[in-house]
Design a protein around this motif. Sequence first.
Motif, PDB file in Angstrom:
ATOM      1  N   HIS A   1       3.779   6.602   5.990  1.00  0.00           N
ATOM      2  CA  HIS A   1       3.170   5.400   5.418  1.00  0.00           C
ATOM      3  C   HIS A   1       3.502   4.124   6.210  1.00  0.00           C
ATOM      4  CE1 HIS A   1       1.709   3.099   1.853  1.00  0.00           C
ATOM      5  NE2 HIS A   1       2.674   2.259   2.142  1.00  0.00           N
TER       6      HIS A   1
ATOM      7  N   HIS B   1       1.006   1.524   8.187  1.00  0.00           N
ATOM      8  CA  HIS B   1       0.868   0.072   7.989  1.00  0.00           C
ATOM      9  C   HIS B   1       0.748  -0.622   9.358  1.00  0.00           C
ATOM     10  CE1 HIS B   1       0.925  -1.067   3.818  1.00  0.00           C
ATOM     11  NE2 HIS B   1       2.010  -0.375   3.543  1.00  0.00           N
TER      12      HIS B   1
ATOM     13  N   SER C   1       6.407  -5.052   3.143  1.00  0.00           N
ATOM     14  CA  SER C   1       5.749  -4.468   1.976  1.00  0.00           C
ATOM     15  C   SER C   1       6.668  -4.555   0.772  1.00  0.00           C
ATOM     16  CB  SER C   1       5.374  -3.019   2.275  1.00  0.00           C
ATOM     17  OG  SER C   1       6.538  -2.234   2.296  1.00  0.00           O
TER      18      SER C   1
ATOM     19  N   ASP D   1      -1.686  -1.345   0.272  1.00  0.00           N
ATOM     20  CA  ASP D   1      -1.807   0.101   0.470  1.00  0.00           C
ATOM     21  C   ASP D   1      -3.265   0.559   0.460  1.00  0.00           C
ATOM     22  OD1 ASP D   1       0.860   0.226   0.724  1.00  0.00           O
ATOM     23  OD2 ASP D   1       1.247   1.082  -1.253  1.00  0.00           O
TER      24      ASP D   1
END
Length: 336
Positions: free
Chosen positions: A113, A117, A138, A305
């Motif tokens: 993840h 990003h 984040s 997201d």
Amino acid sequence: MKQDIRILAIESSCDETSAAICENGKILSNYIAGQAVHEQYGGVVPELASRAHMQNIVPVVHAALQAAGKQLTDMDAIAFTQAPGLIGSLLVGGQFAKSLALALDKPLIAVHHMQAHVLANLIEDPQPEFPFLCLTVSGGHTQIVLAHSPLHLEVLGETIDDAAGEAFDKTAKLLGLPYPGGPLVDKYAQTGNPKAFTFAEPQIPELNFSFSGLKTSVLYFLQAQTKANPQFVSENVADLCASVQHTIINILLKKVKKAVQQTGIKRICIAGGVSANSGLRNRLKEMGEQQGWQTFIPSFQYCTDNAGMIAITAYHQYLGGKFVTLDVGPSARSEW
Ligand code: KG4
Ligand code: ZN
């Protein structure tokens, strides 16, 4: 030889269920379903997030395919977020992706993840050339990443306690704002004075960050002020939001400047939910103009997201032959 590479990507690491279709590195659709159920609890409730992913995943995948004008049988690979995240949430997207890969007899791609990003910056034009630096901010992470190539990313520094998103969300909570507080702090800050109140910035070595002290100093400040004036928060909410936001941005951009000095790299990207913050976007742009940097700021849908970033990362993994077998499991941990 087959020319087109089409990938269906699924993101379900936290409280957004998202699916995207990518064709030869171009995002054809990026469908995102949020989960309003958490608002009343002041934070993401993992059990409820998993249940909502279960309800959302089939319609979200259908919506992404429909928006792209594609069918499942057009796909060349299925990708999913493997780590990091809430384990129950990751399980839903991961298991769904595995089932599809098995049923369609297509390769499976497991995506990190945080890497995704960073690579969200490769979705739109103009794209940064490699190597570039990325400030990834984040709800769970704050990192300065050196991207050598799409599949070779190096973390140069990160938070030693709270993430920047948590600093926004926790101070918002102290101000009585609902979760997630970041977007609301951003909104109020637009009409406030960023120099109205001063909060101390931590002195953390190297390219690392710390945000837990800021939350504590906001808490003590508010306690003292509301003792004298119980209406203090409601009378000063815009100035408070602007001042806290200003402090968070100062902390972030000082480290970006230091990273540029250390590496000599002047291509700067931002990524992650906090990169949707209008103050951060404006000040990075300004700083870039002053310092002679090239700055890259993804559009909003690719900051928070989304499966588009999973799809672009999966595309590069596909080109690099980086697939996984069907016995792969999710991982809550964040190691790359
Ligand atoms: O990347 P993201 O969507 O999810 C994680 O992987 O954590 O980031 C979510 C975080 C939350 O803390 C949220 O408050 C913050 O991003 N955020 C913002 C803004 N939009 C989202 N923070 C400040 N200003 C915003 N406009
Ligand atoms: Zn994220």
